[in-house]
Structure formats: C-alpha cells, structure tokens
Design a protein around this motif. Structure first.
Motif, PDB file in Angstrom:
ATOM      1  N   ASP A 193       0.749  -1.272  -0.228  1.00  0.00           N
ATOM      2  CA  ASP A 193       0.124  -0.051   0.078  1.00  0.00           C
ATOM      3  C   ASP A 193       0.934   1.356  -0.074  1.00  0.00           C
ATOM      4  O   ASP A 193       2.179   1.149   0.123  1.00  0.00           O
ATOM      5  CB  ASP A 193      -1.087   0.072   1.139  1.00  0.00           C
ATOM      6  N   PRO A 194       0.244   2.531  -0.167  1.00  0.00           N
ATOM      7  CA  PRO A 194       1.179   3.581  -0.181  1.00  0.00           C
ATOM      8  C   PRO A 194       2.067   3.854   0.875  1.00  0.00           C
ATOM      9  O   PRO A 194       3.225   4.160   0.691  1.00  0.00           O
ATOM     10  CB  PRO A 194       0.087   4.828  -0.440  1.00  0.00           C
ATOM     11  N   ALA A 195       1.698   3.562   2.080  1.00  0.00           N
ATOM     12  CA  ALA A 195       2.487   3.870   3.464  1.00  0.00           C
ATOM     13  C   ALA A 195       3.528   3.044   3.472  1.00  0.00           C
ATOM     14  O   ALA A 195       4.862   3.364   3.693  1.00  0.00           O
ATOM     15  CB  ALA A 195       1.401   3.664   4.623  1.00  0.00           C
ATOM     16  N   TRP A 197       4.758   1.506   0.832  1.00  0.00           N
ATOM     17  CA  TRP A 197       5.947   1.571  -0.348  1.00  0.00           C
ATOM     18  C   TRP A 197       6.641   2.817   0.099  1.00  0.00           C
ATOM     19  O   TRP A 197       7.836   2.831  -0.341  1.00  0.00           O
ATOM     20  CB  TRP A 197       5.022   2.082  -1.395  1.00  0.00           C
ATOM     21  N   ASP A 198       6.091   4.077   0.633  1.00  0.00           N
ATOM     22  CA  ASP A 198       6.815   5.218   1.214  1.00  0.00           C
ATOM     23  C   ASP A 198       8.092   4.675   2.084  1.00  0.00           C
ATOM     24  O   ASP A 198       9.160   5.147   2.156  1.00  0.00           O
ATOM     25  CB  ASP A 198       6.095   6.092   1.744  1.00  0.00           C
ATOM     26  N   ARG A 199       7.622   3.754   2.959  1.00  0.00           N
ATOM     27  CA  ARG A 199       8.649   3.307   4.000  1.00  0.00           C
ATOM     28  C   ARG A 199       9.926   2.543   3.315  1.00  0.00           C
ATOM     29  O   ARG A 199      10.826   2.557   3.664  1.00  0.00           O
ATOM     30  CB  ARG A 199       7.840   2.167   4.974  1.00  0.00           C
ATOM     31  N   LEU A 201      10.888   2.955   0.199  1.00  0.00           N
ATOM     32  CA  LEU A 201      11.655   3.762  -0.682  1.00  0.00           C
ATOM     33  C   LEU A 201      12.603   4.852   0.141  1.00  0.00           C
ATOM     34  O   LEU A 201      13.721   4.636  -0.105  1.00  0.00           O
ATOM     35  CB  LEU A 201      10.863   4.885  -1.349  1.00  0.00           C
ATOM     36  N   ALA A 202      11.988   4.838   1.310  1.00  0.00           N
ATOM     37  CA  ALA A 202      12.976   5.799   2.375  1.00  0.00           C
ATOM     38  C   ALA A 202      14.083   4.818   2.765  1.00  0.00           C
ATOM     39  O   ALA A 202      15.178   4.994   3.075  1.00  0.00           O
ATOM     40  CB  ALA A 202      12.166   6.219   3.492  1.00  0.00           C
ATOM     41  N   GLU A 205      16.642   4.531  -0.186  1.00  0.00           N
ATOM     42  CA  GLU A 205      17.535   5.628  -0.177  1.00  0.00           C
ATOM     43  C   GLU A 205      18.535   5.713   0.926  1.00  0.00           C
ATOM     44  O   GLU A 205      19.782   5.999   0.920  1.00  0.00           O
ATOM     45  CB  GLU A 205      16.823   7.056  -0.006  1.00  0.00           C
TER      46      GLU A 205
END
Length: 465
Positions: A193-195, A197-199, A201-202, A205
């Motif tokens: 889910d978006p949350a 996915w953001d986790r 990606l972070a 990086e």
C-alpha cells in the motif's frame, strides 16, 4: 706476400694513396680466404684482427632484442674491425661470409703500426669510423626509441586491459541487475500500500547513503558478519538470505537496521523488498565500478598525452614532476613488485625544457633502476633544488655497477646487458639530452646495494634550437 697480391691490395681505396716507400704497412698483414657461412667475428666477442675485403661478400648482423638486423654488407674495398681495435671493445656485429671471400688481414699490432706510418690510410680509416659512428648511432638511437615505445605500448595495453575488462564485466552484470530490479519493482507495486511503499523507498535511499560511508572490513570480520546476517534472514523466512547478506554487509546494514523495516511491511513482501534493496545497492556498486574503470582509462590516456606531449611545442615551460609521474604511470606494469618512494619538492619552479626528450631520460634511468633491482627491489625518485639547478635523483638497491666498468658506462655501445638486450646507447642518448640540449649534467655514484643517478638541470638557460 707476392707482388701481384701486393698490387691488388694497393689498388683498393684504402691504400690508393700510399707512396712506394710506405708499402711496408701492407706487408705487415696476410691474405686469407673463407668459404660461405664462415664467421669472421661474432657480436660481443673480442677479435684482434682488421679485415679489408678483396673479393666476395660479408654481411654484418646486429642483434636487437633477440632479432637479427642487417647493418651492412662488406664487398671489395670495404674494411671492418677497426672500431673494435680502436676502442679495445667487442665487435658491434656478427660478420658472416655469404660469398667466398678473400681478406687482407692485420693483427692489432700491425694495425697500429699501419696507422702510425701511413697518414693517408689513417685519415681514410678515421673518416670512415666517424661516418660509421654517425650511421650506427643514428640507427641505434631510432631503435632505442622504438624499443622504448614498444615497452610503453606493451605496458599501456596491459594497464588498459584491466579497467576495460572490469568495465565490460560490470556493464554486463549491470544489465542483469537492472532487469531483475524492474521485475521486483512490478511485484512490489502490486503488493504494497502507499504507506508501506513510502517506507520501503525511504529505507532504500538510506541504504544507498550508508553504502557511500560504510567503513571497509577485513576478510575475517566481513565473513563473520555475512554469516550472522544470513542466519538472521533465514530465521525471518527470507529464502536464500545468504545471497543478500554480502551486499548488505558491504553497505553497513545489519539485523538492527533490517528488523524495523520488515516489521512495517507485509510478510509476503519481505523477500521481494529485501531483494529489491539489494538490487538497488548492486546497481550503485556497479555504476561506481564502471566510473572507476573509466576514470582509470582517462588517467592512462592523460599520462600518454603528458608523456608524449601531444599537441605541444617541443620546448615549453614544464613542471618536472608531471613528466616523472607520467613516465612512472607508463611503467606501472614493471613497478608492480617494486617498492617506490617519492621524495618530491613540489615547490620547485617550472623549467623551460624539451619535455618529451626529458621523459626519454626518465624512462631510461627508471627502467635501468628497475632492471638493476631485479624487478622487485626498492626505487626512490627524489627532486630538490641545489644552487641554481633542479636535481632529479633516481636510486635503486640493486647490486651496483662494478668499479672496473664505472668509467665506461657513458661510452657509445657499452652495455652491461646480455648481447641483443640493449643498444648500449641509452645512457649516451640520455647524457646528450641533458648536457647538449639542456646544459645540464648526469652524475652517478654506485656501490653494492645502492646506485644513484643525479640529473642536474639549470634553471636559467637559453636552449638552442
């Protein structure tokens, strides 16, 4: 010797100017005949005779790096052997009879008596010797440059092959990793889910950022960490976690970093998520390897341009260290097992010089030092200012130059190397470049375990064209 033979000898150009009362110098010798394939004298060997060809043909061959090169053909009226007697040195070439030959021959004592009693003969011999020296030295000088160029080319090819091969391997693997990362990305987009996915990606990086600053590990510590992390991954149901452990450890990632990431992602996505992060890290590593390989190629090309001074005038204002460094870069393949110490005074002023010619000097002296040290000893290159001279000192810890030959090392064609291994002109050419072209000097001192060549270049001098 009968009168007919005497007259035959007298009619050759060498003895054409003899007066009747000078015929005694001919009677000092004898006449011999040799069949084809006979060896009159061998390169590198002493011979006490001077030969004048009366008939037939003899070829003179000189060996350069195990390759025989035809230097001259001796026919009627030509003579040979005078240089060896005059210099008290070995023959510079091997003389081989190709067509049955008759020679007028003089031994060493007879040769010197002839020179002292027959001025016209002496004049002709010395004129011919001077011409031969110019011709042989000119050819050998070009040969020396070609040998140097061949050494440089072989070294350059060897040095270029390593980064080029590394770049090719990295580029090939880069394509595989990129395709795998794309496939994993599609799988993760569908699973997260978006949350989440953001986790992820972070975290990716952060992992890439850690890769840049991760300290290097010794092989034992690295192996221990990889084993521990591989076990932890398997315990968390990450299949074949040992394949990921090596890249994670290289980036400084451990269980403490991975655990909160996995806790925030669906269990079924753990393997894909970690594989995608590992692919991101590998992509970064591979791109860095390609960049490093390309940089090495650029560095080598720059060294070649600096060494040859392409697109620049022969005389220019130079930093002496640039030429030395480019020379040592070109000789990297010969320096692999040599301990090199630089003691450079980087504050030295720039110098007006023939840069390309000086690089030939550095090549000769450094290459000789490497050979003297057996390709695995110690080499020290130093620069400093002494009065109004820039000094370049090149030292090695080889066996040294024997005292009995130290006075001869700047003589033309004198070499301590095996026959065919050198021209015997390397130091002669270097000395002329330094002395004649730059108004400087080459000095040396040698003892067992230490030989130092010191090149002195004046700071202020108008260099002739």
């Amino acid at each position: 010797m009968d009168d007919a033979t005497l007259q035959t000898i007298r009619q050759t150009p060498l003895f054409a100017g003899l007066a009747d009362d000078q015929l005694g110098c001919i009677r000092l010798g004898d006449v011999i005949e040799l069949p084809p394939k006979s060896i009159v004298a061998r390169e590198g060997e002493m011979s006490p005779f001077f030969y004048l060809t009366l008939s037939g043909e003899t070829q003179l061959w000189r060996s350069y790096d195990k390759q025989d090169v035809l230097m001259a053909v001796s026919k009627h009226g030509h003579f040979m052997g005078e240089i060896a007697i005059l210099l008290d040195s070995p023959w510079l070439a091997t003389a081989r009879v190709t067509k049955t030959a008759r020679f007028f021959r003089l031994d060493k004592d007879g040769f010197w008596k002839m020179l002292s009693s027959c001025p016209s003969v002496t004049q002709e011999i010395l004129r011919t010797v001077a011409e031969r020296f110019r011709n042989i030295e000119g050819y050998a000088s070009q040969r020396e440059k070609l040998i140097s160029l061949g050494t440089m080319a072989a070294g350059l090819a060897h040095e270029l092959n390593n980064p080029a091969s590394a770049a090719l391997r990295s580029a090939s693997y880069l394509q595989q990793v990129s395709e795998a990362a794309q496939a994993l990305l599609g799988e993760l987009i569908r699973a997260l889910d978006p949350a989440a996915w953001d986790r992820l990606l972070a975290a990716a990086e952060d992992a890439v950022a850690r890769l840049k600053t991760a300290p290097p590990l010794d092989s034992v510590a690295r192996s221990d960490r990889e084993e521990a992390l591989g076990t932890w991954l398997e315990q968390h149901q990450v299949a074949e976690g040992w394949k990921l452990a090596g890249t994670f450890v290289a980036a400084g990632l451990d269980a403490a970093w991975l655990e909160p990431l996995l806790a925030g992602l669906p269990t079924k996505s753990h393997a894909a998520a970690l594989s995608w992060i590992e692919a991101r890290l590998n992509l970064k590593l591979l791109v860095t390897q390609v960049e490093n390989s390309a940089s090495r190629v650029v560095e080598l090309v720059k060294a070649v341009k600096s060494y040859t001074h392409m697109d620049k005038s022969p005389m220019q204002e130079i930093d002496i260290h640039e030429g030395i460094e480019s020379t040592m870069t070109m000789l990297t393949h010969k320096l692999k097992n040599v301990t090199v110490r630089r003691a450079f005074d980087r504050t030295l002023p720039r110098l007006m010089a023939y840069a390309g010619e000086l690089n030939q000097v550095w090549t000769n002296l450094i290459d000789n030092a490497i050979d003297a040290a057996g390709g695995k000893g110690k080499l020290c290159v130093a620069t400093f200012l002494e009065d109004d001279y820039i000094i370049v000192e090149i030292a090695d810890n080889g066996p040294g130059i024997p005292k009995e030959i130290q006075s001869r090392i700047f003589e033309p064609f004198f070499t301590t190397k095996a026959v065919g291994s050198g021209t015997g002109l390397g130091l002669v050419i270097s000395h002329r470049i330094v002395a004649d072209r730059h108004g400087g000097e080459i000095e040396f001192e040698s003892k067992p375990g230490e030989t130092r060549f010191k090149v002195r270049l004046p700071l202020r001098r108008t260099i002739p064209a």
